[in-house]
Design a protein around this motif. Structure first.
Motif, PDB file in Angstrom:
ATOM      1  N   UNK A  52       0.828  -1.201   0.000  1.00  0.00           N
ATOM      2  CA  UNK A  52       0.000   0.000   0.000  1.00  0.00           C
ATOM      3  C   UNK A  52       0.866   1.256   0.000  1.00  0.00           C
ATOM      4  N   UNK A  53       1.663   1.463  -1.050  1.00  0.00           N
ATOM      5  CA  UNK A  53       2.552   2.633  -1.061  1.00  0.00           C
ATOM      6  C   UNK A  53       1.802   3.958  -1.179  1.00  0.00           C
ATOM      7  N   UNK A  54       0.554   3.926  -1.647  1.00  0.00           N
ATOM      8  CA  UNK A  54      -0.206   5.164  -1.803  1.00  0.00           C
ATOM      9  C   UNK A  54      -0.884   5.625  -0.506  1.00  0.00           C
ATOM     10  N   UNK A  55      -0.798   4.829   0.551  1.00  0.00           N
ATOM     11  CA  UNK A  55      -1.471   5.167   1.806  1.00  0.00           C
ATOM     12  C   UNK A  55      -0.975   6.477   2.427  1.00  0.00           C
ATOM     13  N   UNK A  56       0.330   6.713   2.599  1.00  0.00           N
ATOM     14  CA  UNK A  56       0.761   7.983   3.211  1.00  0.00           C
ATOM     15  C   UNK A  56       0.369   9.206   2.377  1.00  0.00           C
ATOM     16  N   UNK A  57       0.464   9.105   1.077  1.00  0.00           N
ATOM     17  CA  UNK A  57       0.076  10.217   0.223  1.00  0.00           C
ATOM     18  C   UNK A  57      -1.407  10.528   0.310  1.00  0.00           C
ATOM     19  N   UNK A  58      -2.221   9.491   0.409  1.00  0.00           N
ATOM     20  CA  UNK A  58      -3.665   9.690   0.519  1.00  0.00           C
ATOM     21  C   UNK A  58      -4.034  10.348   1.841  1.00  0.00           C
ATOM     22  N   UNK A  59      -3.395   9.911   2.908  1.00  0.00           N
ATOM     23  CA  UNK A  59      -3.654  10.527   4.215  1.00  0.00           C
ATOM     24  C   UNK A  59      -3.228  11.996   4.188  1.00  0.00           C
ATOM     25  N   UNK A  60      -2.095  12.281   3.570  1.00  0.00           N
ATOM     26  CA  UNK A  60      -1.626  13.665   3.471  1.00  0.00           C
ATOM     27  C   UNK A  60      -2.579  14.503   2.628  1.00  0.00           C
ATOM     28  N   UNK A  61      -3.094  13.955   1.543  1.00  0.00           N
ATOM     29  CA  UNK A  61      -4.044  14.691   0.712  1.00  0.00           C
ATOM     30  C   UNK A  61      -5.286  15.065   1.499  1.00  0.00           C
ATOM     31  N   UNK A  62      -5.818  14.127   2.262  1.00  0.00           N
ATOM     32  CA  UNK A  62      -7.019  14.403   3.038  1.00  0.00           C
ATOM     33  C   UNK A  62      -6.727  15.450   4.114  1.00  0.00           C
ATOM     34  N   UNK A  63      -5.638  15.290   4.845  1.00  0.00           N
ATOM     35  CA  UNK A  63      -5.324  16.212   5.934  1.00  0.00           C
ATOM     36  C   UNK A  63      -5.048  17.624   5.419  1.00  0.00           C
ATOM     37  N   UNK A  64      -4.177  17.744   4.447  1.00  0.00           N
ATOM     38  CA  UNK A  64      -3.831  19.067   3.929  1.00  0.00           C
ATOM     39  C   UNK A  64      -5.025  19.691   3.200  1.00  0.00           C
ATOM     40  N   UNK A  65      -5.719  18.906   2.420  1.00  0.00           N
ATOM     41  CA  UNK A  65      -6.884  19.424   1.710  1.00  0.00           C
ATOM     42  C   UNK A  65      -7.940  19.968   2.657  1.00  0.00           C
ATOM     43  N   UNK A  66      -8.225  19.239   3.732  1.00  0.00           N
ATOM     44  CA  UNK A  66      -9.237  19.701   4.684  1.00  0.00           C
ATOM     45  C   UNK A  66      -8.770  20.933   5.467  1.00  0.00           C
ATOM     46  N   UNK A  67      -7.498  20.985   5.810  1.00  0.00           N
ATOM     47  CA  UNK A  67      -6.983  22.139   6.542  1.00  0.00           C
ATOM     48  C   UNK A  67      -7.030  23.391   5.661  1.00  0.00           C
TER      49      UNK A  67
END
Length: 82
Positions: free
Chosen positions: A54-69
């Motif tokens: 699941x190499x895309x997991x950290x990037x996806x979490x970062x997208x959600x966190x940064x996008x929402x902030x």
């Protein structure tokens, strides 16, 4: 001084950044859902670490966190404008 009515350049900027940040957060959430489906429906073989699968997991979490902030901050600025 009375606040300007209508669509100003500042409001266009705030709406554009809010929209883009929300799209980034949604795309990250879609990727997280895809990873969750892979984890629970198609679990990996046990001898290998999860990070290889699941190499895309950290990037996806970062997208959600940064996008929402970013979305929340700019949306708050828009609410103060009105």
């Amino acid at each position: 001084m009375e606040p300007e009515e209508g669509l100003t350049a500042w409001r266009v900027y705030l709406y554009a950044v809010s929209f883009i940040a929300l799209i980034v957060a949604i795309l990250g959430a879609v990727n997280l859902i895809a990873v969750a489906i892979e984890v629970f429906v198609y679990p990996p073989p046990q001898p290998y670490p999860v990070s290889q699968y699941y190499p895309e997991l950290p990037g996806s979490v970062a997208q959600v966190a940064v996008g929402l902030i970013v979305w929340g901050y700019h949306w708050m600025l828009l609410k103060k404008e009105h």
